[in-house]
Design an enzyme around this catalytic site. Structure first.
Site, mmCIF file in Angstrom:
data_model
loop_
_atom_site.group_PDB
_atom_site.id
_atom_site.type_symbol
_atom_site.label_atom_id
_atom_site.label_comp_id
_atom_site.label_asym_id
_atom_site.label_seq_id
_atom_site.Cartn_x
_atom_site.Cartn_y
_atom_site.Cartn_z
ATOM 1 N N SER A 288 0.825 -1.203 0.000
ATOM 2 C CA SER A 288 0.000 0.000 0.000
ATOM 3 C C SER A 288 0.864 1.260 0.000
ATOM 4 O O SER A 288 1.960 1.261 0.559
ATOM 5 C CB SER A 288 -0.880 0.032 1.260
ATOM 6 O OG SER A 288 -2.028 -0.754 1.096
ATOM 7 N N TYR B 52 -9.265 12.784 1.937
ATOM 8 C CA TYR B 52 -8.547 13.774 1.148
ATOM 9 C C TYR B 52 -9.497 14.377 0.105
ATOM 10 O O TYR B 52 -10.677 14.055 0.067
ATOM 11 C CB TYR B 52 -7.273 13.151 0.568
ATOM 12 C CG TYR B 52 -6.348 12.695 1.676
ATOM 13 C CD1 TYR B 52 -5.930 13.587 2.672
ATOM 14 C CD2 TYR B 52 -5.927 11.378 1.775
ATOM 15 C CE1 TYR B 52 -5.116 13.174 3.720
ATOM 16 C CE2 TYR B 52 -5.113 10.948 2.827
ATOM 17 C CZ TYR B 52 -4.715 11.853 3.794
ATOM 18 O OH TYR B 52 -3.931 11.452 4.844
ATOM 19 N N LEU C 122 -5.670 -4.516 8.451
ATOM 20 C CA LEU C 122 -5.274 -5.486 9.469
ATOM 21 C C LEU C 122 -5.193 -6.905 8.912
ATOM 22 O O LEU C 122 -5.666 -7.869 9.517
ATOM 23 C CB LEU C 122 -6.218 -5.419 10.671
ATOM 24 C CG LEU C 122 -6.104 -4.149 11.524
ATOM 25 C CD1 LEU C 122 -7.073 -4.186 12.695
ATOM 26 C CD2 LEU C 122 -4.689 -3.951 12.036
#
Length: 355
Positions: A23, A182, A301
């Protein structure tokens, strides 16, 4: 044994050697947007560690689009040279170099985490922030400036020009950042977008800027290379963007040529309530994949090879993206292969350590 996690994935003209992706993770280590050796080592080590796709951190399309003064940027041709060395190294290791282009909107102009993530005034090295509406992320901070028509066109043009530079820098995967509170996400959600013009109100109006940015990016991005969009599937807050809207948006993005939805969640409002736990976002990726037919990436996770294998093998997502776990272990790809009994190629410099 056979492993779905280590099966190749072809998107357009690019084949990923496995379904493990890194990521985009901010490193807060740039100066004036310029990459340096930290970024080369950070991204390069995940490539030597066996991941199929390495996505560079949120890279700002303009100076005011940075989250912090230490973010990477691609608003200048001068930024390209160092990035070329990074993409070249990633490619040399059999991984695919990707980039995430972003604009932080109202969440811009904050200090790096180790300096407290505090809003920076202009005399502290900060800058005026922009947003769809004059609504701050925190109630006690100065409100951002609502973008006017000229400001919106500048954002679209900035994404277009940054895409052109990304091609020159050698990236083979493009991700548009429409998540985590964002700017593009701020337009999507009614919690941050109270506009009354063609960019606010209805679902069709709130997604308009993302679609216009997508069109601008596509005008520069090669048609044979993968194009991704990261979204927050839900705001985890009443009255916010939700999973059903994410499905609706993903259908439209698929029709318009997006190849994969990178499915995250949250980040828009400080009062979000996220039920954290292993795989807590995977069901969103599964829902979007099953209801739209588009490829999806799962995050959140995911820390073990067994988790990742099950996600792909059970058809919940097509890629598994790792963030914090890859910070703990840059050799995820190599280690997971051993755990799953898959023989993969190691860097020849490291082969003597292969068990």
């Amino acid at each position: 044994m056979s492993s779905q996690l280590f099966s190749p994935l072809q998107i357009k003209n690019i084949t990923f050697k496995n379904r493990i992706a890194i990521s985009p993770m901010c490193q807060y280590s740039a100066e004036e947007g310029f990459a340096n050796d930290w970024h080369l080592v950070h991204l390069g080590s995940r490539a030597t560690g066996g991941a199929g796709l390495i996505i560079q951190e949120a890279t700002a399309v303009s100076p005011e689009g940075r989250i912090s003064p230490a973010d990477l940027g691609l608003w200048s041709d001068e930024h390209i040279t160092k990035l070329q060395s990074i993409t070249k190294f990633i490619s040399s290791q059999g991984s695919v170099p990707g980039i995430q282009l972003a604009h932080a909107g109202r969440k811009a102009s904050v200090s790096s985490p180790w300096y407290g993530n505090k809003k920076l005034a202009q005399n502290q090295g900060g800058w005026e922030t922009v947003a769809p509406s004059a609504i701050g992320y925190h109630d006690n901070e100065q409100s951002p400036t609502a973008l006017d028509a000229e400001g919106i066109q500048k954002v679209i043009t900035d994404f277009k020009l940054a895409t052109r530079r990304a091609v020159l820098a050698g990236y083979q995967v493009m991700e548009i950042h429409g998540a985590h509170g964002y700017l593009l996400h701020q337009f999507l959600s009614p919690l941050s977008n109270s506009r009354t013009d063609e960019y606010g109100g209805s679902f069709e109006n709130r997604i308009r800027l993302l679609l216009e940015v997508l069109k601008a990016v596509q005008s520069e991005w090669p048609k044979e290379l993968p194009l991704l969009v990261r979204i927050s599937a839900t705001d985890w807050a009443d009255g916010g963007w939700n999973a059903d809207e994410s499905v609706q948006l993903s259908k439209i993005l698929k029709e318009k040529g997006v190849d994969l939805i990178d499915v995250s969640s949250g980040g828009l409002v400080s009062h979000q309530q996220i039920p954290l736990g292993p795989n807590y976002q995977v069901h969103f990726a599964e829902k979007i994949k099953k209801e739209t037919g588009i490829l999806t990436g799962a995050v959140g996770l995911i820390t073990t090879s067994q988790q990742a294998e099950a996600i792909v093998a059970n058809g919940k997502a097509d890629l598994v993206l790792f963030a914090r776990e890859s910070l703990r272990n840059p050799n995820l790809g190599l280690d997971f292969a051993q755990e799953l009994g898959v023989d993969v190629q190691w860097p020849k410099q490291y082969e003597r350590a292969k068990i």
